[in-house]
Design an enzyme around this catalytic site. Structure first.
Site, PDB file in Angstrom:
ATOM      1  N   GLY A 138       5.798   2.613 -14.463  1.00 36.57           N
ATOM      2  CA  GLY A 138       7.022   1.811 -14.496  1.00 36.57           C
ATOM      3  C   GLY A 138       7.815   1.882 -13.200  1.00 36.57           C
ATOM      4  N   SER A 141       4.050   0.335  -9.172  1.00 36.17           N
ATOM      5  CA  SER A 141       2.896   0.639  -8.326  1.00 36.17           C
ATOM      6  C   SER A 141       2.191  -0.661  -7.938  1.00 36.17           C
ATOM      7  CB  SER A 141       1.928   1.587  -9.044  1.00 36.17           C
ATOM      8  OG  SER A 141       1.585   1.074 -10.307  1.00 36.17           O
ATOM      9  N   ASP A 186      10.698  -6.575  -8.529  1.00 32.80           N
ATOM     10  CA  ASP A 186       9.896  -5.484  -7.970  1.00 32.80           C
ATOM     11  C   ASP A 186       9.407  -5.810  -6.562  1.00 32.80           C
ATOM     12  OD1 ASP A 186      10.355  -4.678 -10.514  1.00 32.80           O
ATOM     13  OD2 ASP A 186       8.268  -4.716 -11.180  1.00 32.80           O
TER      14      ASP A 186
END
Ligand code: GAF
Length: 393
Positions: A138, A141, A186
């Site tokens: 989480g 990656s 992200d």
């Protein structure tokens, strides 16, 4: 004790050695890295065009390699996974046609980024990947791998885009080659992260405001539950659809445009689940803006309270938490000196993030260890820089 992780330079040294073992030739010419992230608040708001407040981590993915003649690509990963080969070889399509996903699954991130790279045709190359971002924990990656590969390609053949289009290309790679309909958070923070700052990202305008976060009296503790429930992948898409459904009932383009008043007025026209999903998103967007303001003022207590409200909403309204994450949060919140704690990322396992006074770190880790039914891993982190080329000496 917090887990120590490899520094960027240690990862590069290991990757160069691994490159020699795999390709057995002269040293690689290019090295880059891109960070994972932790989201401080603003969960499941990015694909609703809302606000998020992540920071880039000192945990990074490193890619080292060299251009190769022709259209051949060879990539190896230093990460061991007994089920998958660690090396992949493929040829870039000469006519610029699609590079479909396949096996091993980790290579799909590489293929996806090649396909969406903004300066085709990509030349052939040899490279190895090495990472300190825990896989499936989480902490993004996958985004850090995508952004590292994109940054590597930029060193071989500069692209014509800006940093935002780089993040968008990496998000596309995740959509088409990993099958995850993720938002932009992200990849964005992995590209644009700034040392000593969290980023308040407006996921509609794609503008980011850096918020200073470098107080020596404050610690940002990440606790990995070391569980990942299988629901994680499928439920993400379900949540996205429920939000779209709610926005459509409200007659809005996205939940970003909706208020709690709109939602209450439309309550009789939607089922209870849709109502609760929308309520989480509308209130979480508001909480994120308030949290960024609190952080600017150094009002950590207020920030921590919003973190806990966020966690409770993810648990009760959005239903993406799990027993392990709830245990970690409630254990952390019992310690004196802890301002706030919450699950971070998509949910159903992975990590929590806790904001606390520096003097309370040992007691907090000890208490969580005692209370948690599983085996946690701890990372004490600081806001770090986004993706960057590295010098090879
Ligand atoms: C995952 C996704 F990739 C992000 O885009 C975001 O939606 C997050 O879950 C939840 O906030 O990390």
């Amino acid at each position: 004790m917090a887990t120590s992780f490899q520094s960027v330079s240690e990862l590069v040294v290991a990757a160069r050695r691994f490159y020699g073992q795999v390709f057995g030739e002269e040293a690689p010419l290019v090295a880059v890295c891109a960070p994972g992230r932790v989201n401080l608040i603003g969960e499941h708001t990015d694909y609703n065009q809302g606000f998020v407040l992540p920071m880039a981590l000192p945990l990074v993915t490193v890619v080292v390699g060299s251009p190769a003649a022709g259209q051949d690509v060879s990539v190896a990963t230093a990460t061991e996974d007994a089920d998958e080969p660690r090396r992949v070889d493929f040829r870039l399509p000469a006519d610029g046609s699609a590079l479909p996903p396949g096996s091993p699954s980790w290579a799909n991130y590489v293929k996806g980024v090649i396909q969406h790279y903004r300066a085709p045709p990509v030349p052939g190359f040899k490279a190895v990947i090495s990472s300190s971002v825990p896989l499936g924990g989480g902490l993004s990656s996958s985004a850090s791998l995508e952004v590292a590969v994109y940054t590597f390609l930029q060193q071989l053949q500069p692209d014509d885009g800006d940093t935002v289009s780089k993040a968008l290309a990496c998000q596309q790679a995740e959509h088409t080659h990993a099958g995850v309909p993720c938002g932009i958070m992200d990849q964005f923070v992995s590209v644009l992260g700034r040392e000593g700052h969290a980023l308040l990202i407006d996921c509609r305008s794609l503008e980011a405001t850096p918020i200073p976060l470098a107080d020596p009296h404050l610690v940002i503790l990440i606790t990995n539950s070391n569980v990942k429930h299988s629901l994680a992948g499928s439920e993400y898409s379900v949540r996205r659809r429920q939000c779209e459904e709610a926005a459509s009932i409200l007659g809005k383009d996205s939940l970003r445009d909706a208020t709690m008043k709109d939602l209450e007025e439309a309550r009789s026209r939607m089922d209870d689940v849709t109502y609760r999903r929308a309520r989480h998103v509308i209130e979480e967007i508001e909480r994120t803006v308030q949290a960024a303001e609190a952080l600017k003022r150094g009002a950590y207590k207020e920030f921590g309270k919003l973190m806990v409200e966020s966690h409770n909403s993810l648990r009760d309204l959005y239903e993406v938490s799990c027993r392990e994450l709830d245990e970690l949060v409630s254990a952390a919140m019992k310690v004196d000196g802890v301002f706030g704690s919450r699950m971070t990322g998509g949910g159903f396992g992975g990590c929590t993030v806790t904001l606390l006074q520096a003097h309370a770190i040992d007691t907090t880790i000890l208490h969580i260890q005692e209370q948690y039914s599983g085996t946690p891993t701890f990372y004490v982190t600081t806001p770090s820089e986004g993706a960057r080329p590295l010098t090879l000496s």
